[in-house]
Write a protein that holds these residues in place. Structure first.
Motif, short mmCIF file in Angstrom:
data_model
loop_
_atom_site.label_atom_id
_atom_site.label_comp_id
_atom_site.label_asym_id
_atom_site.label_seq_id
_atom_site.Cartn_x
_atom_site.Cartn_y
_atom_site.Cartn_z
N LEU A 36 0.82 -1.22 0.00
CA LEU A 36 0.00 0.00 0.00
C LEU A 36 0.86 1.26 0.00
CD1 LEU A 36 -2.98 -0.66 2.47
CD2 LEU A 36 -3.08 -0.36 0.00
N ARG A 37 2.05 1.18 0.54
CA ARG A 37 2.90 2.38 0.62
C ARG A 37 3.34 2.87 -0.75
NH1 ARG A 37 8.70 0.64 1.42
NH2 ARG A 37 8.74 -1.63 1.18
N TYR A 38 3.21 2.01 -1.77
CA TYR A 38 3.59 2.42 -3.12
C TYR A 38 2.45 3.08 -3.88
CZ TYR A 38 7.31 -0.98 -2.17
OH TYR A 38 8.36 -1.67 -1.62
N LEU A 39 1.24 3.03 -3.33
CA LEU A 39 0.07 3.53 -4.06
C LEU A 39 -0.09 5.03 -3.83
CD1 LEU A 39 -2.49 0.64 -3.36
CD2 LEU A 39 -0.63 0.76 -5.02
N THR A 40 0.64 5.80 -4.59
CA THR A 40 0.69 7.26 -4.39
C THR A 40 -0.61 7.95 -4.79
OG1 THR A 40 1.70 7.49 -6.58
CG2 THR A 40 3.19 7.31 -4.70
N ALA A 41 -1.43 7.30 -5.61
CA ALA A 41 -2.70 7.91 -6.02
C ALA A 41 -3.80 7.71 -4.99
CB ALA A 41 -3.15 7.35 -7.37
N LEU A 42 -3.57 6.90 -3.97
CA LEU A 42 -4.59 6.53 -2.99
C LEU A 42 -5.00 7.75 -2.16
CD1 LEU A 42 -6.13 3.99 -2.14
CD2 LEU A 42 -4.38 3.59 -0.40
N LYS A 43 -6.31 8.06 -2.15
CA LYS A 43 -6.83 9.22 -1.44
C LYS A 43 -7.66 8.86 -0.22
CE LYS A 43 -5.07 11.95 -4.50
NZ LYS A 43 -3.85 12.71 -4.16
N GLU A 44 -8.22 7.64 -0.20
CA GLU A 44 -9.09 7.28 0.92
C GLU A 44 -8.99 5.80 1.22
OE1 GLU A 44 -13.40 8.64 1.50
OE2 GLU A 44 -13.67 6.53 0.96
N VAL A 45 -8.84 5.48 2.51
CA VAL A 45 -8.90 4.11 3.00
C VAL A 45 -9.97 4.07 4.08
CG1 VAL A 45 -7.71 2.24 4.19
CG2 VAL A 45 -6.49 3.58 2.47
N LYS A 46 -10.97 3.21 3.88
CA LYS A 46 -12.04 3.09 4.85
C LYS A 46 -12.02 1.67 5.43
CE LYS A 46 -15.98 5.12 4.21
NZ LYS A 46 -17.34 5.49 3.71
N ILE A 47 -11.89 1.58 6.75
CA ILE A 47 -11.85 0.31 7.46
C ILE A 47 -13.11 0.21 8.31
CG2 ILE A 47 -10.52 -1.17 8.99
CD1 ILE A 47 -9.03 -0.43 6.46
#
Length: 666
Positions: free
Chosen positions: A608-619
């Motif tokens: 996940l640390r490589y996913l620079t486009a990631l804006k939202e993580v919902k758990i």
């Protein structure tokens, strides 16, 4: 009220499909209590936009705690009395109209004034003078400025601007406007000008559909800033749009002036706003004999319609009855409704049943609605669809979801109703193969499958539905057998959206899916092998969702270079999933990730640390230990670059195995 509360609760809690069904079955008070409890434990900002009346707020407020909460309610309204009624001690903000500089800045942007290639300094200065003069009539209201700028953005000569200036003056001098307040007269006149400046309509040709032309018109209205885009679909096309109050008032006024539409609102409204609404919409006590279309809004359903049935005006074009009360209509009302309003285009009888609580037949008088385009009987207790439905030759949308379980559909519908574009909730056992294969105009199709699926899709007569864009297959029977969906999806080679909610024997190969596929949902498919090796090769996939029992395996791997265009990924109730790995270079476009109820998943993938486009993580609904590893724990480095990290409804250790109490976490 009910619809607003349901939407708020869904947005606050992101429920599963099963939970959504539970919400729909709740009493109003239960939904209000759920919202109340969530807002007391979690800090939210809730925006209620455009509340017209004090009574509207009184109906909604039971769901919102007044004290002992960190949540905030932001309410917007055009009426100060509504704001003061909602909270006398609250912060009241009254937006001011723009000043001259602010007005010009907005106008310059919308009219594209700064980007015009003006070679003549005098022409440039003259255009600026004309623009500033026209701006005076906008009275600093942003909507009027935006609309005026949109009108002028396509006019490039001084002569065109001079003509527009004269038109604005003419409209103002006529004193047009839907409001008594002086400040709105100029605004309404500018909006009227935007309406009258629209071009003549185009004719639909043999290669251009009505929908294509309509979408072009919609784009034109957006470009002129007369309507606002609310949401875009997967293909980048408009999914929904909004209309400003003043523009809506103007539209209703024009519709009334031209006898195109009469709007009659029988619902309770505050006296303070009732007069202005009636003035803008052209309403009166009774229906006009001249109106080509009649729209009636009522809280009491059928009982309010009887005077209009007896009146003799049959211009009603759109009728919706969505029952939520125990006092349900009878066939005695439906028969005169069908007999009288024979120009109906849309008929929705949803959650409908008979007074004695039994299922029954629709009156055969439905055959008289020959102009009907949409018929929805969703969630209604109807055990038989009359063969007289064959008269509905113009029907384009038929919704029978949760309507005819164990009932019958006449075969004549398939041969006579040949213009269907949207078909919901048909069991395969009621499909006549030869007749159904004539429905090649279908664009959206929801099918409830059973053992008869093979009879339809293995027919010797091979037909492809090239116009179909959305396909959903459901099978929730307890004794359901796994089906081979490969020959099914091969009949629909151009779909953009595919939902599989049925046990399947295997996942098709990547080349057997539509190359256009953008959204894929897998639920109850019970896949045993990791599906990512196949799905990662789908070139246009944007949204991928695994719901309950969509995948039954323990491991999942996203390889380098896979899912180049995927933007949203959801794992929900994959109760066997223990390990998920993401290789560097995978999921490079992912913006949104949701993990819900995957109880055996102990940690987030390192990739996940490589996913620079990631804006939202919902758990959501994960063990407390899972959250603790992320919030400042050993897994925080994996998501520290993500702007929005949301935790909802975390469970204690026992809850994750089904024995504990659910708790809430901010």
């Amino acid at each position: 009220m009910r619809r607003v509360w349901e939407e708020i609760l869904v947005n606050l809690t992101s429920p599963t499909a099963e939970r959504r069904n539970e919400i729909k079955g709740m009493m109003d008070g239960e939904i209000a209590k759920e919202i109340y409890n969530v807002l007391k434990h979690i800090k939210f900002l809730v925006l209620l936009d455009d509340i017209w009346t004090t009574s509207a707020w009184d109906r909604l407020k039971a769901a919102f705690p007044e004290h002992e909460t960190d949540s905030k309610i932001l309410l917007t309204t055009r009426h100060k009395t509504v704001a003061l009624h909602a909270d006398k001690n609250g912060l009241l903000h009254e937006p001011q109209c723009l000043d001259d500089n602010e007005s010009w800045e907005l106008f310059e942007k919308k009219a594209n004034f700064g980007n015009r290639a003006m070679t003549n300094f005098k022409d440039n200065e003259r255009m600026k003078e004309l623009g500033q003069e026209m701006l005076k009539y906008c009275a600093g209201l942003p909507l009027a400025i935006v609309v005026l700028g949109g009108l002028l953005s396509t006019k490039y000569t001084i002569d065109e601007w001079e003509m527009m200036r004269k038109n604005v003056k003419t409209y103002i001098n006529k004193g047009k406007g839907g409001h008594d307040e002086q400040e709105y007269k100029g605004v309404s006149s500018v909006l009227s000008l935007s309406y009258d400046e629209l071009p003549r309509f185009r004719i639909v040709g043999s290669t251009v559909t009505v929908e294509d032309v309509a979408y072009d018109y919609l784009n034109e209205l957006v470009e002129r800033n007369m309507i606002q885009v609310a949401a875009l679909g997967l293909t980048g096309k408009m999914k929904s749009c909004r209309l400003h109050d003043l523009m809506r008032d103007l539209s209703l006024l024009k519709a009334h002036e031209e006898n195109f539409l009469q709007f009659i609102d029988l619902r309770d409204r505050d006296p303070a706003v009732a007069d202005s609404l009636s003035s803008a919409a052209g309403t009166n006590v009774g229906p006009s004999k001249k109106a080509r279309r009649l729209a009636i809004y009522t809280d009491d359903g059928f009982s309010d319609l009887l005077p209009f049935i007896n009146d003799g005006n049959g211009s009603l074009r759109y009728f919706i009855f969505i029952n939520r009360d125990s006092d349900e209509p009878s066939k005695k009302v439906l028969k005169p409704l069908f007999n009288h309003f024979q120009l109906l285009r849309v008929l929705r009888l949803e959650n409908y049943t008979w007074r004695d609580g039994t299922s029954g037949k629709l009156p055969r008088e439905i055959r008289k609605l020959i102009h009907l385009r949409l018929l929805s009987l969703r969630n209604s207790k109807v055990d038989k669809i009359q063969s007289s439905i064959r008269n509905l030759r113009c029907l384009q949308t038929l919704d029978l979801r949760k309507t005819i379980d164990g009932g019958k559909i006449p075969n004549v519908i398939w041969s006579n109703v040949s213009n269907l574009q949207t078909l919901y909730g048909i069991p395969t056992k009621y499909l006549d193969v030869n007749d159904f294969l004539q429905q090649t105009n279908l664009r959206k199709f929801v099918l409830f499958v059973d053992k008869d699926l093979g009879r339809i899709n293995h027919s010797s007569r091979v037909v492809t539905f090239n116009r179909l864009r959305s396909l959903a297959l459901y099978n929730r029977e307890d004794d359901a057998n796994a089906i081979d969906i490969t020959p099914v999806i091969s009949c629909y080679p151009c779909v953009y959206k595919l939902l599989l909610d049925t046990l399947i024997t295997k996942l098709p190969k990547d080349y057997q899916f539509s190359p256009n596929l953008m959204k894929l949902t897998l639920e109850h498919t019970c896949l045993k092998d990791d599906p990512m090796g196949t799905l990662e090769k789908l070139p246009n996939l944007r949204v991928l969702s695994f719901f309950i029992h969509g995948y039954m395996g323990n491991e999942m791997v996203c390889s380098k270079g896979d899912f180049p265009r995927l933007k949203s990924l959801c794992f929900q109730l994959l109760t066997n999933l223990k390990e998920w790995r993401i290789e560097e270079g995978a999921l490079t476009s992912l913006r949104r990730l949701q993990i819900n109820g995957c109880f055996q998943l102990k940690t987030l993938p390192d990739g996940l640390r490589y996913l620079t486009a990631l804006k939202e993580v919902k758990i959501k609904m994960m063990p407390w230990e899972f959250q603790e590893r992320i919030e400042g724990g050993k897994d925080f480095y994996k998501v520290q670059h993500v702007p929005s990290l949301v935790f909802l409804n975390q469970l204690d250790t026992d809850s994750s195995t089904g024995s504990g109490d659910e708790s809430l976490s901010e």
